[in-house]
Design a protein around this motif. Structure first.
Motif, PDB file in Angstrom:
ATOM      1  N   PHE A   1       4.199  -6.974  -7.512  1.00  0.00           N
ATOM      2  CA  PHE A   1       4.238  -6.677  -6.686  1.00  0.00           C
ATOM      3  C   PHE A   1       2.365  -5.803  -6.859  1.00  0.00           C
ATOM      4  O   PHE A   1       2.163  -5.771  -8.081  1.00  0.00           O
ATOM      5  CB  PHE A   1       4.940  -5.336  -5.721  1.00  0.00           C
ATOM      6  CG  PHE A   1       6.133  -5.921  -5.910  1.00  0.00           C
ATOM      7  CD1 PHE A   1       6.013  -7.077  -4.422  1.00  0.00           C
ATOM      8  CD2 PHE A   1       7.529  -5.399  -6.044  1.00  0.00           C
ATOM      9  CE1 PHE A   1       7.350  -6.900  -3.825  1.00  0.00           C
ATOM     10  CE2 PHE A   1       8.113  -6.132  -4.986  1.00  0.00           C
ATOM     11  CZ  PHE A   1       8.326  -6.279  -4.784  1.00  0.00           C
ATOM     12  N   HIS A   2       1.661  -6.603  -5.365  1.00  0.00           N
ATOM     13  CA  HIS A   2       0.110  -6.507  -6.152  1.00  0.00           C
ATOM     14  C   HIS A   2       0.209  -4.853  -4.828  1.00  0.00           C
ATOM     15  O   HIS A   2      -0.112  -4.276  -4.367  1.00  0.00           O
ATOM     16  CB  HIS A   2      -1.022  -6.673  -5.587  1.00  0.00           C
ATOM     17  CG  HIS A   2      -2.167  -6.398  -5.564  1.00  0.00           C
ATOM     18  ND1 HIS A   2      -3.108  -6.516  -5.979  1.00  0.00           N
ATOM     19  CD2 HIS A   2      -3.017  -6.132  -3.748  1.00  0.00           C
ATOM     20  CE1 HIS A   2      -4.086  -6.276  -5.751  1.00  0.00           C
ATOM     21  NE2 HIS A   2      -4.047  -6.260  -4.212  1.00  0.00           N
ATOM     22  N   VAL A   3      -0.077  -3.873  -5.741  1.00  0.00           N
ATOM     23  CA  VAL A   3       0.478  -2.362  -5.932  1.00  0.00           C
ATOM     24  C   VAL A   3      -1.995  -1.643  -4.965  1.00  0.00           C
ATOM     25  O   VAL A   3      -2.131  -1.422  -6.239  1.00  0.00           O
ATOM     26  CB  VAL A   3       1.162  -1.554  -6.203  1.00  0.00           C
ATOM     27  CG1 VAL A   3       0.932   0.075  -5.703  1.00  0.00           C
ATOM     28  CG2 VAL A   3       2.552  -2.044  -6.296  1.00  0.00           C
ATOM     29  N   GLU A   4      -1.626  -1.090  -4.730  1.00  0.00           N
ATOM     30  CA  GLU A   4      -2.678   0.104  -3.732  1.00  0.00           C
ATOM     31  C   GLU A   4      -2.625   1.501  -3.438  1.00  0.00           C
ATOM     32  O   GLU A   4      -1.283   0.813  -3.340  1.00  0.00           O
ATOM     33  CB  GLU A   4      -4.164  -0.968  -2.783  1.00  0.00           C
ATOM     34  CG  GLU A   4      -4.450  -1.791  -4.465  1.00  0.00           C
ATOM     35  CD  GLU A   4      -6.458  -2.542  -3.275  1.00  0.00           C
ATOM     36  OE1 GLU A   4      -6.483  -1.378  -2.576  1.00  0.00           O
ATOM     37  OE2 GLU A   4      -6.783  -3.793  -3.479  1.00  0.00           O
TER      38      GLU A   4
ATOM     39  N   LEU B   1       5.816  -0.820  -8.743  1.00  0.00           N
ATOM     40  CA  LEU B   1       6.160  -1.632  -8.008  1.00  0.00           C
ATOM     41  C   LEU B   1       5.298  -2.818  -8.694  1.00  0.00           C
ATOM     42  O   LEU B   1       5.617  -4.163  -8.414  1.00  0.00           O
ATOM     43  CB  LEU B   1       5.485  -1.253  -6.541  1.00  0.00           C
ATOM     44  CG  LEU B   1       6.815  -0.404  -5.908  1.00  0.00           C
ATOM     45  CD1 LEU B   1       5.909  -0.081  -4.444  1.00  0.00           C
ATOM     46  CD2 LEU B   1       7.882  -1.429  -5.733  1.00  0.00           C
ATOM     47  N   SER B   2       4.345  -2.506  -9.644  1.00  0.00           N
ATOM     48  CA  SER B   2       3.623  -3.574 -10.492  1.00  0.00           C
ATOM     49  C   SER B   2       4.264  -4.144 -11.351  1.00  0.00           C
ATOM     50  O   SER B   2       4.525  -5.331 -11.537  1.00  0.00           O
ATOM     51  CB  SER B   2       2.250  -2.736 -10.720  1.00  0.00           C
ATOM     52  OG  SER B   2       1.441  -2.213 -10.087  1.00  0.00           O
TER      53      SER B   2
ATOM     54  N   LEU C   1       0.726  -1.322  -0.057  1.00  0.00           N
ATOM     55  CA  LEU C   1       0.032   0.240   0.374  1.00  0.00           C
ATOM     56  C   LEU C   1       0.947   0.832   0.103  1.00  0.00           C
ATOM     57  O   LEU C   1       2.012   1.564   1.057  1.00  0.00           O
ATOM     58  CB  LEU C   1      -0.837   0.466   1.636  1.00  0.00           C
ATOM     59  CG  LEU C   1      -2.121   1.056   1.544  1.00  0.00           C
ATOM     60  CD1 LEU C   1      -2.762   1.594  -0.250  1.00  0.00           C
ATOM     61  CD2 LEU C   1      -2.644   1.060   2.420  1.00  0.00           C
ATOM     62  N   VAL C   2       0.480   2.001  -0.756  1.00  0.00           N
ATOM     63  CA  VAL C   2       1.703   3.374  -1.417  1.00  0.00           C
ATOM     64  C   VAL C   2       0.692   4.152  -0.508  1.00  0.00           C
ATOM     65  O   VAL C   2      -1.183   4.171  -1.196  1.00  0.00           O
ATOM     66  CB  VAL C   2       2.152   3.761  -2.402  1.00  0.00           C
ATOM     67  CG1 VAL C   2       2.794   5.123  -2.701  1.00  0.00           C
ATOM     68  CG2 VAL C   2       2.325   2.522  -3.277  1.00  0.00           C
ATOM     69  N   VAL C   3       1.284   4.997   0.446  1.00  0.00           N
ATOM     70  CA  VAL C   3       0.055   5.911   0.720  1.00  0.00           C
ATOM     71  C   VAL C   3       1.148   7.344   1.068  1.00  0.00           C
ATOM     72  O   VAL C   3       2.051   7.714   2.375  1.00  0.00           O
ATOM     73  CB  VAL C   3      -0.596   6.275   1.942  1.00  0.00           C
ATOM     74  CG1 VAL C   3      -0.949   7.090   2.501  1.00  0.00           C
ATOM     75  CG2 VAL C   3      -0.405   5.138   2.316  1.00  0.00           C
ATOM     76  N   ASP C   4       0.734   8.773  -0.250  1.00  0.00           N
ATOM     77  CA  ASP C   4       1.113  10.082  -0.491  1.00  0.00           C
ATOM     78  C   ASP C   4       0.417  10.810  -0.827  1.00  0.00           C
ATOM     79  O   ASP C   4      -1.096  10.627  -1.433  1.00  0.00           O
ATOM     80  CB  ASP C   4       2.228   9.819  -1.239  1.00  0.00           C
ATOM     81  CG  ASP C   4       3.036  11.195  -1.295  1.00  0.00           C
ATOM     82  OD1 ASP C   4       2.519  12.401  -1.135  1.00  0.00           O
ATOM     83  OD2 ASP C   4       4.173  10.899  -0.949  1.00  0.00           O
ATOM     84  N   ASP C   5       0.040  12.042   0.083  1.00  0.00           N
ATOM     85  CA  ASP C   5      -1.233  13.033  -0.510  1.00  0.00           C
ATOM     86  C   ASP C   5      -0.781  13.154  -2.063  1.00  0.00           C
ATOM     87  O   ASP C   5      -1.700  13.982  -3.125  1.00  0.00           O
ATOM     88  CB  ASP C   5      -1.149  13.826   0.480  1.00  0.00           C
ATOM     89  CG  ASP C   5       0.320  14.730   0.574  1.00  0.00           C
ATOM     90  OD1 ASP C   5       0.942  14.111   0.284  1.00  0.00           O
ATOM     91  OD2 ASP C   5       0.507  16.106   0.865  1.00  0.00           O
TER      92      ASP C   5
ATOM     93  N   LEU D   1      14.807   0.925  -3.051  1.00  0.00           N
ATOM     94  CA  LEU D   1      13.479   0.864  -2.548  1.00  0.00           C
ATOM     95  C   LEU D   1      12.726  -0.539  -2.591  1.00  0.00           C
ATOM     96  O   LEU D   1      12.297  -0.782  -1.650  1.00  0.00           O
ATOM     97  CB  LEU D   1      12.465   1.666  -3.355  1.00  0.00           C
ATOM     98  CG  LEU D   1      10.714   1.252  -2.665  1.00  0.00           C
ATOM     99  CD1 LEU D   1      10.504   1.484  -1.550  1.00  0.00           C
ATOM    100  CD2 LEU D   1      10.095   2.231  -3.855  1.00  0.00           C
ATOM    101  N   LEU D   2      13.298  -0.869  -3.446  1.00  0.00           N
ATOM    102  CA  LEU D   2      13.422  -2.446  -3.805  1.00  0.00           C
ATOM    103  C   LEU D   2      13.696  -2.998  -2.759  1.00  0.00           C
ATOM    104  O   LEU D   2      13.328  -4.263  -2.177  1.00  0.00           O
ATOM    105  CB  LEU D   2      13.499  -2.823  -5.426  1.00  0.00           C
ATOM    106  CG  LEU D   2      12.442  -2.476  -6.163  1.00  0.00           C
ATOM    107  CD1 LEU D   2      13.548  -3.599  -7.651  1.00  0.00           C
ATOM    108  CD2 LEU D   2      11.402  -4.212  -5.650  1.00  0.00           C
ATOM    109  N   ARG D   3      15.150  -2.945  -2.318  1.00  0.00           N
ATOM    110  CA  ARG D   3      15.401  -3.635  -1.047  1.00  0.00           C
ATOM    111  C   ARG D   3      15.272  -3.585   0.278  1.00  0.00           C
ATOM    112  O   ARG D   3      15.188  -4.494   1.061  1.00  0.00           O
ATOM    113  CB  ARG D   3      17.346  -3.014  -1.422  1.00  0.00           C
ATOM    114  CG  ARG D   3      17.886  -3.197   0.197  1.00  0.00           C
ATOM    115  CD  ARG D   3      19.161  -2.652  -0.172  1.00  0.00           C
ATOM    116  NE  ARG D   3      19.205  -1.660   0.934  1.00  0.00           N
ATOM    117  CZ  ARG D   3      18.937  -1.624   1.895  1.00  0.00           C
ATOM    118  NH1 ARG D   3      19.104  -2.769   3.233  1.00  0.00           N
ATOM    119  NH2 ARG D   3      19.036  -0.586   2.109  1.00  0.00           N
ATOM    120  N   LEU D   4      14.984  -2.498   0.402  1.00  0.00           N
ATOM    121  CA  LEU D   4      13.632  -2.509   2.109  1.00  0.00           C
ATOM    122  C   LEU D   4      13.103  -3.065   1.972  1.00  0.00           C
ATOM    123  O   LEU D   4      12.710  -3.953   2.653  1.00  0.00           O
ATOM    124  CB  LEU D   4      13.979  -0.420   1.955  1.00  0.00           C
ATOM    125  CG  LEU D   4      14.730   0.236   2.606  1.00  0.00           C
ATOM    126  CD1 LEU D   4      14.613   1.936   2.776  1.00  0.00           C
ATOM    127  CD2 LEU D   4      15.400  -0.486   4.067  1.00  0.00           C
TER     128      LEU D   4
END
Length: 466
Positions: A30-33, A25-26, A9-13, A113-116
């Motif tokens: 990954f399944h991303v919302e 990421l898709s 889940l990506v959260v940003d205004d 980001l991918l590593r994290l």
């Protein structure tokens, strides 16, 4: 490209950030919302049940820190990676104290980001998949420590006693015996099971990086330290840290670890502020720490601190009676992975597996079963399925040794000595000691480690033999 369908889940205004990260990421499988506010994120977490949340620190109304606190309260094992601008790194530090897995400073590299994400997913898997060890305790989504030999039954009793305590645990055993699984079992059955569980492989991280990884660093502590970062001990306060391969930890870092164990305090690299933490330490090694203490390569005071309770995990050759059950467990596991329906193994295949010495222990056995299942075209694993594997009964040193001992006993009786037992034992001891000293070029510490006896015992036997 990753085939994982882990949920993120990506959260940003900022919608552009959400769109960009979702697209990237898709593409990695990954399944991303996405969510554009903290309030929306909390709602989506309930329906999506994400494995990892990537969230901006600064958002209107319900900010990232407030949302993080609420996420960790209701979903403590969801891993949250915070995003921050350079000017708000202090808030990111606060986020780490609230339980965030880590943070990234914008703009960040996609590879970082991918590593994290991958590290966070591994941490979540270790925290989420409960490791059971009681034969009556079924673990539907987790893992199970397999074995009904007396050696393993003794370990289960020991785990049942030590898990609920906060005592430091030292897990000893050869590579591939399952020391990490034992550590996770202790964590899952402890009073800290809802708190973080972080793993550090002391052998895999260079010395110059290991200290900052464990204890964090202040801005300007070294070249490239552009902002303050928390270490694992601060990040994991209240939880459990698993120090794998602790025998490879440099002496300089051992001193700092000792202070953490003594009074729960440390200082970040390049800092003067004393930080307090509350962590349970589980350590593991395949090395002989007692010999390392004698060689002054491991601190004696640290050894006594981590060795409050020691769990020795037996090698697979010491519990051959567990091989049948382990094989069946791995067959069930990889039937699900490979979508096969292999029912078991033939008796001659089991005999071959039980005769082999398994220098790589359970890890090697699992790998062998996995490869055999790929090759197998029948309902049962056969000798033919195992063709091409490095495992060969003829190369079994344990079987050869047993045969040699039998022949030695026959020769001893044929010799007609009046003190057969003592004479034979003395001859074997002298030859073993001579061979060990030859291999170690006369180094008594290394020779005693090779023989599995203390240095004092070796000295006594050398004095007896003159």
């Amino acid at each position: 490209m990753s085939v994982s369908r882990d949920k993120i889940l990506v959260v940003d205004d900022q919608r552009a950030v959400c769109y960009s990260l979702k697209r990237f990421l898709s593409s990695e499988g990954f399944h991303v919302e996405t969510a554009i506010s903290g309030e929306e994120a909390l709602k989506k977490i309930e329906s999506l049940r994400p494995d990892v949340v990537i969230m901006d620190v600064r958002m209107p109304e319900l900010g990232g820190l407030e949302a993080l606190a609420m996420i960790k309260e209701s979903h403590s094992k969801v891993q949250v990676i915070m995003m921050t601008a350079y000017s708000t790194t202090e808030k990111a530090i606060e986020a780490m104290k609230l339980g965030a897995y880590d943070y990234l400073v914008k703009p960040f590299d996609n590879d970082e980001l991918l590593r994290l994400i991958k590290d966070a997913l591994r941490t979540r898997a270790m925290m989420e998949a409960v490791v059971s060890f009681d034969e009556w305790e079924e673990s539907v989504s987790g893992e199970k420590i397999i074995g009904k030999s007396q050696e393993m039954l003794d370990i289960y009793k020991q785990l049942g006693r030590i898990a609920p305590t906060d005592a430091s645990v030292l897990i000893l055993g050869e590579s591939g015996t399952g020391k990490e699984l034992i550590a996770r079992a202790v964590y899952h059955h402890s009073n800290r099971s809802n708190k973080p569980f972080l793993t550090i492989n002391c052998a895999a991280i260079p010395e110059q990086l290991l200290e900052s990884e464990l204890f964090g660093y202040e801005r300007g502590a070294f070249t490239g330290a552009d902002f303050k970062r928390l270490g694992k001990f601060e990040q994991c306060s209240g939880g459990t840290i698993f120090l794998d391969e602790i025998g490879d930890m440099p002496l300089s870092i051992q001193a700092k670890l000792l202070r953490v164990l003594q009074d729960g305090r440390f200082q970040r690299l390049g800092g003067s502020e004393t930080i307090e933490t509350d962590v349970r330490i589980i350590a593991a090694t395949n090395k002989n720490l007692e010999s390392m203490v004698e060689e002054n390569t491991f601190r004696e005071d640290l050894y006594f601190r981590i060795n409050v309770v020691a769990v020795r995990v037996p090698s697979l050759r010491e519990r051959r009676e567990d091989i049948r059950e382990l094989v069946h467990y791995f067959i069930q596991k990889y039937n699900r992975v490979f979508k096969k329906e292999i029912k078991g193994l033939t008796s001659d295949t089991l005999k071959r597996l039980e005769e082999y010495s398994w220098p790589g222990n359970v890890r090697e056995l699992e790998n062998a079963v996995q490869k055999a299942m790929v090759l197998c075209k029948s309902d049962y694993l056969s000798i033919k399925c195992c063709e091409g594997l490095s495992m060969r009964a003829a190369e079994n040193p344990s079987a050869n040794l047993a045969e040699a001992v039998k022949n030695l006993a026959v020769l001893a009786f044929e010799n007609g000595s009046n003190a057969i037992f003592q004479d034979l034992i003395s001859r074997i001891e002298r030859e073993l000691i001579r061979k060990a000293l030859d291999q170690t070029r006369g180094n008594q510490v290394q020779a005693s480690r090779l023989l599995g006896i203390s240095r004092n015992t070796l000295r006594k036997k050398l004095n007896i033999d003159g």
